[in-house]
Structure formats: C-alpha cells, structure tokens
Design a protein around this motif. Structure first.
Motif, mmCIF file in Angstrom:
data_model
loop_
_atom_site.group_PDB
_atom_site.id
_atom_site.type_symbol
_atom_site.label_atom_id
_atom_site.label_comp_id
_atom_site.label_asym_id
_atom_site.label_seq_id
_atom_site.Cartn_x
_atom_site.Cartn_y
_atom_site.Cartn_z
ATOM 1 N N LYS A 251 0.817 -1.203 0.000
ATOM 2 C CA LYS A 251 0.000 0.000 0.000
ATOM 3 C C LYS A 251 0.858 1.264 0.000
ATOM 4 O O LYS A 251 0.421 2.310 -0.457
ATOM 5 C CB LYS A 251 -0.975 0.005 1.175
ATOM 6 C CG LYS A 251 -0.363 0.139 2.541
ATOM 7 C CD LYS A 251 -1.501 0.257 3.557
ATOM 8 C CE LYS A 251 -0.974 0.340 4.961
ATOM 9 N NZ LYS A 251 -2.070 0.417 5.933
ATOM 10 N N ARG A 255 -0.054 3.962 -2.810
ATOM 11 C CA ARG A 255 -0.591 5.240 -2.359
ATOM 12 C C ARG A 255 -0.107 6.416 -3.211
ATOM 13 O O ARG A 255 -0.739 7.461 -3.271
ATOM 14 C CB ARG A 255 -0.203 5.457 -0.905
ATOM 15 C CG ARG A 255 -1.330 5.953 -0.063
ATOM 16 C CD ARG A 255 -1.144 5.709 1.401
ATOM 17 N NE ARG A 255 0.164 6.120 1.898
ATOM 18 C CZ ARG A 255 0.500 6.039 3.169
ATOM 19 N NH1 ARG A 255 -0.365 5.570 4.038
ATOM 20 N NH2 ARG A 255 1.687 6.404 3.578
ATOM 21 N N LEU A 266 -7.031 0.067 -2.268
ATOM 22 C CA LEU A 266 -6.500 0.267 -0.918
ATOM 23 C C LEU A 266 -7.585 -0.008 0.120
ATOM 24 O O LEU A 266 -7.321 -0.604 1.171
ATOM 25 C CB LEU A 266 -5.948 1.684 -0.769
ATOM 26 C CG LEU A 266 -4.657 1.951 -1.558
ATOM 27 C CD1 LEU A 266 -4.245 3.413 -1.437
ATOM 28 C CD2 LEU A 266 -3.528 1.037 -1.078
#
Length: 576
Positions: A251, A255, A266
């Motif tokens: 993640k 991101r 996510l």
DNA sequence: GGTTGACGCGCG
DNA sequence: AAAGCGCGCGTCAACC
C-alpha cells in the motif's frame, strides 16, 4: 545468596515432580535443605496458599522448572504467589550472559520452550513424556541441580546485583503472563460484530458485501473482470497491464499512484486485512464467555520482550480497541508510557541533557526546545532513526543533529552499533546479552578477510556488518525498555494484590477465581498496561500504575533524574 | 497431499 | 513520508 540480594531473606521452596506424579516441595533456607514433602495435585494449592500466607514465610520464593507448567493449576484453584524463580527462563539468560558458565551451557535439557508448550513448528528439545534429551527436567534432583548451577553462576555475572534484578523481573513477568491468561481481556463480542458488519458489510455466504463491491470497482477500473485481488503476483500483473508502474502491491507504493483503481484497491486491502486477521473466525476462535485469552510468551523475543503465539495479542488493531469493554460495574484503566525507549536511553547513558528534554513533558517537544530540531515531527523521526540506525532519508539526515545535542546518549547507541558490526556482543542495562553473530555474519567476514577477497566480498561483509550493527544498536535500548516494563509490571501486580476484595455482588466471575473481586491486570503490550477494576477501585488502580512506574525507574536507574510519565485513562473501554 | 518461504500488514 | 529495530499471522505459490 549474598547480602542485600532480593533473595537474602527469602525462604525458598523448590517444586518438582515425583515419578508418581505428585509434587515434591523442598524447603531451603540459608543453610540448605530444611525439609521435603510430597503433595498430590489436590493438596498442592492449599499448601502453597498456606505457606504464602503464613507470617513466618514472608518473602517465600517459589522455584520451579517453568511457570507455565506450575502456575496455571494454582490460579485455577484461586491461589496466587508473590514471587517465583523460573528456572527455564533464568537458564536462558544466565547461559548467555555469564562468562564461562560452562555447567549451565552443558545442561542442554534446559534449553527450549516449556514442556507441553510447543505446538507444532518449534521442535521440542525436551518433553516431559519422552526424556530422550537427557534428564527429565522436572525431576527433583534435576531441578535442585539446575538451581545450584544458577546460584553458582549469578555471582560470576558482570554485575551480580543487576543480574539478580533481571532474574527476579523475568520470573515476575512469567507470573504476570499466567495471571493475564487466567483473568482474560474483557471483550464485547457483540460490539466487535457490529464493527465488522459496519466496515465489511453483511456476510452472504462468501465475500462480505462491501469487499465484493470494492473488488468489482477495482476489476472494472483495471479492465480485468476475472482478476483475483488476493493474489499479489496476479494483482501486480493486472496493474502493469493497466499501465500502472509499481514494483510491488504494497500500500505504501500504491498510495503514490494516481489511477481510479487505487482508491478502491486500498480500501479493499484494509477490509481484507480486518476480515482475515480479526474477523468472525477470530472471534469464534479467541473470544469465549466475554473474554479474549491470548497466549503470551514471556522472554520470547531476543531482546527480552514478550512474544505471543496465538490470538495476536500484540497486533490488536487500534480500530478494535473499543470492543475491549469493562464488565458492568467495572472500569478499564489504561496506561502507556510516553516515549519509553528514548527515556531509557537517556538513563542508561546518563545523558543529563536528554533527561532534561524528557522531564515533565513530551520528550520530542523537549528536543525542539533544546534547539536541536525545528518541529516535534522532526524530533521524533530523528530519535527513532538514532535508535534504529537510519542512514538515509529525512531520518538519517536529522540524526547528526542529535549527535551534537546529546553526545552521551548517541555515543552509547553508536558504540553498540560498532560492537555489533565487528561481531561483538552487547548487553542491556540489567545484563541480558545479545546473541553471538550468526553463520551469515561469520561467513561473510571470513570471505572478506581471506587473501584475494573480491571487492564484492568486502562490500557484502560491510553490509552484513552494518545490518548486525543496527540490530545491536537497537538491542540495548529495546531490551532495557523491556526490563523497565517488567519491573513496572512486577511492582504493579504486587500493589494490586493488596487491594481489598469487593462485595461478591459486584464480582466479575469470568475473570478467574483469583481476580474476580479486585482490580487486576488484563492486558500488556510492551509499554502499555491495562487494568480491569471494580468502579470503586479504578482511581486507586491508576495511582498504583503511577507509583509502580516511579518505583521501576528507581529500581533500575537509582537517583538518576529521569521520569516516566504515563498517559492514563479511566473509561468503559480501551478506545482512545 | 503437506511443508516452506515470501509477502503484506497489524502492533510496539 | 517511508527506511531504519523487534515481532505474529494469514495468504498464496512454489516446492517436495
């Protein structure tokens, strides 16, 4: 034991097991053995309780092969003990820490986990049923011989006084772990289910609704209608096919990407984590009768921290802390230590300037006030970087500022890192030692130092050396913080044991016989303690936490002016 | 079939 | 905003 040791005035009673299964209690005083008797399983608890309570045996210390083998049955019968000496845990410490403790090192039957504690993966070096590893560890003679070996080793420790503290603290921690298991964490399963339903959506046979919806959105955005989101390799390929250039599916990396698939992905990962780690299956397995009973493993981490094996007590997501709820008429008292590790570092390095920055306030703000860094965030990053060995990024860039502001503290961790990189062994404040270099390290150094070593060999040796340096750098701080926490727990549990019993009408019977009618420890997580207390004892429990923290600081660091402020809350739940 | 290692992520 | 310590655990995929 020598004068002034915690054992000096304690009567010691050794518990072991006869071949017929009865317990054998050997009473020792200064002059040696004073008596011996055999007790059935039914007789033992009452006898222990009697010895524990009798005024003449104030300060009795119970000596046994392993707390996990002996204490649960006593607790089950409602009997607590004040002090013990856990031979297995103390063996592990002394074996590595005492120079030349050859007899201890030879007693390999004392290595490894407690009998009956090895569920599967850890190979038992020894078991009570099959004594093929040597003498039966619980045998009377074996236990007394191991005690004699340990008694002989302690005075030869680098600092026998500190070593005695460490052994007492480690053993007290084992008592706490057994007591936590008996008391359990008060858990509101209904509240937990409501959280699951809110976040994940209703379960309709297979995938919870909200996860199914998010998965559909991801597949649509990636143009891959059959994509299996739970397979990192396949997900990575699908991302590449959609023109998203990432090296992994973590993640942190995702991101940074601007693409319509990322937000639902996510979110899907967040939900998926909650489902697999603490979903309905976890509730069914770990929460029964309003109690969560995780399995703690005292001394399970090389640094002396506790580990866990089962239940994931050390990974409870913050999100679920609100399901940790007091019984009716009871309260949850939580305390965590603000910036425990840097405070411990200040004390063990005798760095008065860092201790000044810590005093009476947020330590990171104190660093800002000293002028070393500009913001609290910088102070925190820099300090963590100094304790973990960061060399790059914002953290690595800020560490030199701390070096000039706090040369003593930084000098201590830097020295520990050099020692480790060179293959040396470092110690915590009370004397727990780091493991010797592993084969990877030795092999790398051997290759690099032989004639004709290549540049690659030397680079590799330096890298592995630096890796080990980061470990030893952190070891002394993390390990000493663990010692402080053990001292805190040990002191706290004795204070709580002195609390009066409440009326049986306001009892919390699910907490186990020994804990249902007075404030008791319910949860521990490195630098955080939680007490389950009858309403009328909550304030006193909070004060006991403060007093115990103060006492722990003095026990370890004497008059050095460092304080350990607690973030304390009294509430119905553990939620912030 | 079962075991093992990498990954990813939760906690301090 | 992500490289730097210590863990446990669930999952998948590669392997025997």
């Amino acid at each position: 034991m020598g004068d002034g040791s915690p054992w000096a005035d304690a009567e010691r009673i050794v518990l072991a097991r006869a071949l017929d299964g009865r317990a054998v209690a050997t009473v020792l005083d200064r002059d040696g053995e004073r008596g011996r008797r055999a007790l059935s399983a039914a007789e033992l608890p009452a006898w222990v309780a009697e010895r524990e309570a009798s005024p003449g045996s104030r300060g009795v210390r119970w000596i046994w092969s392993s707390t996990t083998e002996w204490y649960p049955a006593l607790l089950e019968a409602g009997v607590r003990v004040a002090r013990c000496h856990d031979l297995r845990l103390c063996h592990a410490i002394l074996r590595d820490a005492v120079p030349g403790a050859a007899e201890l090192r030879a007693a390999v039957q004392w290595n490894g986990a407690a009998a009956g504690e090895t569920a599967g993966h850890t190979e038992a070096l020894f078991s009570l049923d099959e004594p093929r590893g040597g003498p039966r560890r619980d045998d009377v003679r074996e236990v007394l011989e191991e005690l004699a070996r340990q008694d002989a080793a302690v005075p030869r420790a680098t600092d026998p006084g500190r070593m005695r503290l460490l052994l007492a603290a480690e053993s007290a921690g084992a008592l706490v772990a057994a007591e936590l298991a008996s008391a359990g964490v008060p858990w509101d399963a209904e509240h937990h289910r409501r959280i699951l339903e809110d976040v994940l959506g209703p379960r309709r046979g297979g995938v919870p609704q909200n996860m199914g919806r998010l998965a559909g959105e991801v597949r649509a955005a990636l143009g891959d209608p059959a994509l299996a989101l739970d397979s990192p390799p396949r997900l990575l390929k699908a991302l590449h096919n959609a023109g998203i250039r990432v090296d992994s599916t973590s993640k942190w990396e995702l991101r940074e990407i601007d693409h319509p698939a990322i937000a639902p992905l996510l979110e899907y990962k967040r939900l998926s984590r909650l489902l697999s780690a603490n979903g309905w299956a976890w509730l069914d397995e770990w929460v029964h009768d309003h109690r969560f009973r995780p399995v703690y493993v005292p001394g399970g981490v090389v640094t002396g921290r506790w580990a866990s094996s089962g239940g994931g007590a050390l990974q409870l997501p913050r999100q679920l802390r609100q399901a940790l709820r007091a019984d009716p008429g009871w309260r949850i008292v939580t305390a965590d230590v603000a910036q425990l590790e840097p405070r411990v570092l200040a004390a063990m390095s005798r760095d008065a300037r860092l201790a000044d920055a810590a005093r009476g306030r947020d330590l990171y703000e104190g660093i800002v006030a000293s002028g070393a860094v500009a913001t609290r965030a910088e102070g925190k990053i820099a300090m963590l970087g100094a304790m973990y060995g960061a060399t790059t990024g914002d953290s690595g860039r800020l560490v030199p500022r701390l070096r000039s502001a706090y040369p003593r503290a930084m000098g201590l961790v830097d020295a520990a890192a050099r020692t480790g990189a060179d293959g040396g062994v470092v110690s915590t404040w009370l004397g727990r030692t780091s493991p010797a270099p592993d084969e990877l390290w030795r092999d790398a150094q051997t290759r690099a130092s032989r004639p004709g070593a290549s540049a690659a060999d030397e680079t590799r040796a330096r890298r592995i050396g630096r890796d080990r340096g980061r470990f030893t750098r952190n070891f002394i701080v993390q390990g000493t913080a663990a010692e402080w926490a053990l001292a805190w727990l040990a002191d706290l549990r004795l204070r709580l044991a002195d609390f009066p019993q409440v009326e049986s009408g306001s009892a919390a019977p699910r907490s186990g016989r020994a804990f249902s009618r007075r404030a008791h420890l319910a949860f521990f997580l490195h630098d955080e303690v939680l007490i389950h207390a009858p309403e009328e004892q909550a304030d006193a429990a909070a004060q006991a936490m403060r007093d115990a923290a103060e006492a722990a600081g003095r026990l370890l660091f004497g008059s050095f002016p460092i304080d350990f402020p607690l973030d304390l809350r009294i509430s119905d739940s553990a939620a912030k």
